[in-house]
Design a protein around this motif. Structure first.
Motif, mmCIF file in Angstrom:
data_model
loop_
_atom_site.group_PDB
_atom_site.id
_atom_site.type_symbol
_atom_site.label_atom_id
_atom_site.label_comp_id
_atom_site.label_asym_id
_atom_site.label_seq_id
_atom_site.Cartn_x
_atom_site.Cartn_y
_atom_site.Cartn_z
ATOM 1 N N UNK A 13 -9.789 1.718 6.041
ATOM 2 C CA UNK A 13 -9.092 2.041 4.811
ATOM 3 C C UNK A 13 -8.599 3.484 4.890
ATOM 4 N N UNK A 14 -7.434 3.702 4.321
ATOM 5 C CA UNK A 14 -6.803 5.015 4.303
ATOM 6 C C UNK A 14 -6.243 5.301 2.920
ATOM 7 N N UNK A 15 -6.085 6.581 2.632
ATOM 8 C CA UNK A 15 -5.387 7.021 1.430
ATOM 9 C C UNK A 15 -4.209 7.849 1.914
ATOM 10 N N UNK A 16 -2.999 7.434 1.547
ATOM 11 C CA UNK A 16 -1.816 8.163 1.985
ATOM 12 C C UNK A 16 -1.403 9.152 0.909
ATOM 13 N N UNK A 17 -1.126 10.371 1.338
ATOM 14 C CA UNK A 17 -0.644 11.396 0.408
ATOM 15 C C UNK A 17 0.232 12.399 1.143
ATOM 16 N N UNK A 18 1.000 13.148 0.389
ATOM 17 C CA UNK A 18 1.836 14.204 0.941
ATOM 18 C C UNK A 18 1.184 15.536 0.602
ATOM 19 N N UNK A 50 1.662 19.560 1.138
ATOM 20 C CA UNK A 50 2.588 20.640 1.509
ATOM 21 C C UNK A 50 3.804 20.080 2.253
ATOM 22 N N UNK A 51 4.315 18.955 1.776
ATOM 23 C CA UNK A 51 5.499 18.341 2.364
ATOM 24 C C UNK A 51 5.237 17.467 3.576
ATOM 25 N N UNK A 52 3.984 17.307 3.976
ATOM 26 C CA UNK A 52 3.626 16.525 5.160
ATOM 27 C C UNK A 52 2.880 15.269 4.732
ATOM 28 N N UNK A 53 3.419 14.116 5.080
ATOM 29 C CA UNK A 53 2.765 12.854 4.736
ATOM 30 C C UNK A 53 1.635 12.579 5.717
ATOM 31 N N UNK A 54 0.453 12.257 5.163
ATOM 32 C CA UNK A 54 -0.717 11.984 5.992
ATOM 33 C C UNK A 54 -1.486 10.791 5.444
ATOM 34 N N UNK A 55 -2.148 10.071 6.366
ATOM 35 C CA UNK A 55 -3.071 9.004 5.988
ATOM 36 C C UNK A 55 -4.489 9.517 6.228
ATOM 37 N N UNK A 56 -5.262 9.622 5.152
ATOM 38 C CA UNK A 56 -6.610 10.147 5.230
ATOM 39 C C UNK A 56 -7.602 8.987 5.255
ATOM 40 N N UNK A 57 -8.453 8.911 6.271
ATOM 41 C CA UNK A 57 -9.431 7.824 6.336
ATOM 42 C C UNK A 57 -10.471 7.950 5.221
ATOM 43 N N UNK A 58 -10.854 6.804 4.649
ATOM 44 C CA UNK A 58 -11.886 6.788 3.625
ATOM 45 C C UNK A 58 -13.254 6.677 4.286
ATOM 46 N N UNK A 117 -21.881 3.875 -3.501
ATOM 47 C CA UNK A 117 -20.978 3.835 -4.654
ATOM 48 C C UNK A 117 -19.742 4.722 -4.512
ATOM 49 N N UNK A 118 -19.744 5.628 -3.541
ATOM 50 C CA UNK A 118 -18.708 6.660 -3.477
ATOM 51 C C UNK A 118 -18.152 6.824 -2.071
ATOM 52 N N UNK A 160 -13.847 4.052 -4.818
ATOM 53 C CA UNK A 160 -14.857 2.991 -4.825
ATOM 54 C C UNK A 160 -14.973 2.446 -3.411
ATOM 55 N N UNK A 161 -16.051 1.713 -3.112
ATOM 56 C CA UNK A 161 -16.211 1.153 -1.763
ATOM 57 C C UNK A 161 -15.070 0.220 -1.319
ATOM 58 N N UNK A 162 -14.348 -0.364 -2.282
ATOM 59 C CA UNK A 162 -13.239 -1.256 -1.928
ATOM 60 C C UNK A 162 -11.929 -0.503 -1.692
ATOM 61 N N UNK A 163 -11.958 0.841 -1.804
ATOM 62 C CA UNK A 163 -10.769 1.647 -1.555
ATOM 63 C C UNK A 163 -9.950 1.958 -2.778
ATOM 64 N N UNK A 164 -10.318 1.434 -3.936
ATOM 65 C CA UNK A 164 -9.595 1.751 -5.162
ATOM 66 C C UNK A 164 -10.056 3.113 -5.670
ATOM 67 N N UNK A 165 -9.171 3.770 -6.402
ATOM 68 C CA UNK A 165 -9.499 5.091 -6.960
ATOM 69 C C UNK A 165 -10.539 4.931 -8.057
ATOM 70 N N UNK A 166 -11.576 5.757 -8.021
ATOM 71 C CA UNK A 166 -12.608 5.769 -9.064
ATOM 72 C C UNK A 166 -12.005 6.348 -10.324
ATOM 73 N N UNK A 167 -12.288 5.715 -11.418
ATOM 74 C CA UNK A 167 -11.801 6.206 -12.741
ATOM 75 C C UNK A 167 -12.773 7.177 -13.324
#
Length: 184
Positions: free
Chosen positions: A1-6, A8-16, A22-23, A177-184
């Protein structure tokens, strides 16, 4: 699982990565990423107050501290080491309990670092602020020296750190969350 974000103008995939059952957190590693390091340093410097010395904790903040010091006109930078080294004299230290480490760590600087910092305006920087424990430990260490902390900066403010009013950052980084969704 990855979280993609930009960043400082650079797109990156960050591993979870799991912290516990729980976290999960997204791993942002500046090592080996010269493009992000340069771009983030430039953007942070545009927001930085006047300073004389950049301070960071060993190890992931080192490339950022170096690059910010270099881009700011070859200013000084100090690294709070995670342990005593044989070449260090008159060491002062404090403890840190970081979310990304499974044990209590120490941060220390020596007499040469103290001389570099004494009487100067200090900017504390790090790659990610999460719980704030590393920042607190750096500040506890620096309070033993006659200096002025003029700011606290990081590339990413993770989870609740984004609500802190005492840090300047480029992007918010959610926790997961463990399933890769953002924790609220």
């Amino acid at each position: 699982m990855f979280y993609e974000m930009t960043i400082a103008g650079c797109k990156r995939q960050l591993p979870l990565c799991p912290v516990n059952d729980e976290l999960y957190i997204a791993a942002f590693i500046m090592f080996n990423d010269v493009e992000v390091t340069r771009a983030a340093a430039k953007e942070l410097l545009a927001k930085a107050p006047e300073f004389d010395v950049v301070v960071t904790a060993e190890a992931k903040g080192i490339p950022l501290a170096y690059e910010m010091a270099r881009q700011a006109g070859n200013k000084d930078y100090v690294v709070c080491r995670k342990g005593f080294k044989l070449y260090m004299r008159n060491v002062i230290e404090t403890s840190v309990d970081s979310i990304t480490t499974d044990h209590l760590q120490k941060l220390c600087i020596d007499q040469d670092d103290v001389e570099t910092l004494k009487g100067r305006r200090v900017l504390i920087v790090d790659d990610v602020v999460s719980t704030g424990e590393s920042l607190n430990s750096i500040e506890a260490l620096l309070k033993q020296i006659d200096l002025t902390i003029v700011g606290r900066m990081c590339v990413l403010a993770e989870g609740e750190a984004a609500a802190r009013g005492d840090i300047t950052y480029l992007n918010e980084l959610p926790v997961f969350n463990p399933d890769g969704t953002v924790k609220e």
